[in-house]
Design a protein around this motif. Structure first.
Motif, PDB file in Angstrom:
ATOM      1  N   THR A   2       3.294  37.345   4.535  1.00 48.19           N
ATOM      2  CA  THR A   2       4.203  38.116   4.786  1.00 48.19           C
ATOM      3  C   THR A   2       4.281  39.158   5.903  1.00 48.19           C
ATOM      4  O   THR A   2       3.192  39.272   6.283  1.00 48.19           O
ATOM      5  N   LYS A   3       5.302  39.628   6.236  1.00 47.50           N
ATOM      6  CA  LYS A   3       5.555  40.800   7.460  1.00 47.50           C
ATOM      7  C   LYS A   3       4.642  41.876   6.609  1.00 47.50           C
ATOM      8  O   LYS A   3       4.002  42.510   7.473  1.00 47.50           O
ATOM      9  N   ASP A   4       4.745  42.327   5.478  1.00 51.84           N
ATOM     10  CA  ASP A   4       3.820  43.536   5.148  1.00 51.84           C
ATOM     11  C   ASP A   4       2.535  43.290   5.342  1.00 51.84           C
ATOM     12  O   ASP A   4       1.674  44.152   5.682  1.00 51.84           O
ATOM     13  N   GLN A   5       1.940  41.942   4.906  1.00 56.44           N
ATOM     14  CA  GLN A   5       0.667  41.477   4.822  1.00 56.44           C
ATOM     15  C   GLN A   5       0.328  41.329   6.394  1.00 56.44           C
ATOM     16  O   GLN A   5      -0.861  41.848   6.817  1.00 56.44           O
ATOM     17  N   ILE A   6       0.977  40.942   7.352  1.00 54.03           N
ATOM     18  CA  ILE A   6       0.644  40.869   8.687  1.00 54.03           C
ATOM     19  C   ILE A   6       0.433  42.342   9.335  1.00 54.03           C
ATOM     20  O   ILE A   6      -0.473  42.596   9.808  1.00 54.03           O
ATOM     21  N   ASN A   7       1.343  43.318   8.949  1.00 51.25           N
ATOM     22  CA  ASN A   7       1.433  44.544   9.217  1.00 51.25           C
ATOM     23  C   ASN A   7       0.029  45.339   9.103  1.00 51.25           C
ATOM     24  O   ASN A   7      -0.668  45.951   9.661  1.00 51.25           O
ATOM     25  N   GLU A  10      -2.835  43.844  10.783  1.00 48.78           N
ATOM     26  CA  GLU A  10      -3.083  44.555  12.180  1.00 48.78           C
ATOM     27  C   GLU A  10      -3.416  45.933  11.961  1.00 48.78           C
ATOM     28  O   GLU A  10      -4.360  46.419  12.860  1.00 48.78           O
TER      29      GLU A  10
END
Length: 77
Positions: A2-7, A10
């Motif tokens: 998910t976008k949250d996991q990717i953020n 990073e």
């Protein structure tokens, strides 16, 4: 992922890069050395799980497509 996991991933990589760049500043503190080793192990596990998660998405997507095809082929009685 998910976008949250990717953020978050990073952000973890940014922390790891900072710690690697400034090793001479924190290397003398045993607690930070333990933290860095645990943090590196965590990032390694996250990378492995990221690959597994992507493989699972592909498998589930393929499985779902096969099930839809079988449903469409099966005559309704």
């Amino acid at each position: 992922m998910t976008k949250d996991q990717i953020n978050k991933l990073e952000m973890y990589h940014a922390v790891q890069t900072f710690l690697d760049t400034n090793t001479n500043k924190w290397n003398g503190v045993p607690v930070l050395l333990t933290f860095k080793n645990d943090f590196d192990a965590l990032l390694l596990q996250l990378r492995e799980n990221q690959g597994n998660q992507e493989a699972s998405k592909i498998f589930l997507g393929t499985n779902k497509t096969i099930q839809k095809d079988l449903f469409l082929i099966k005559p309704i009685s």
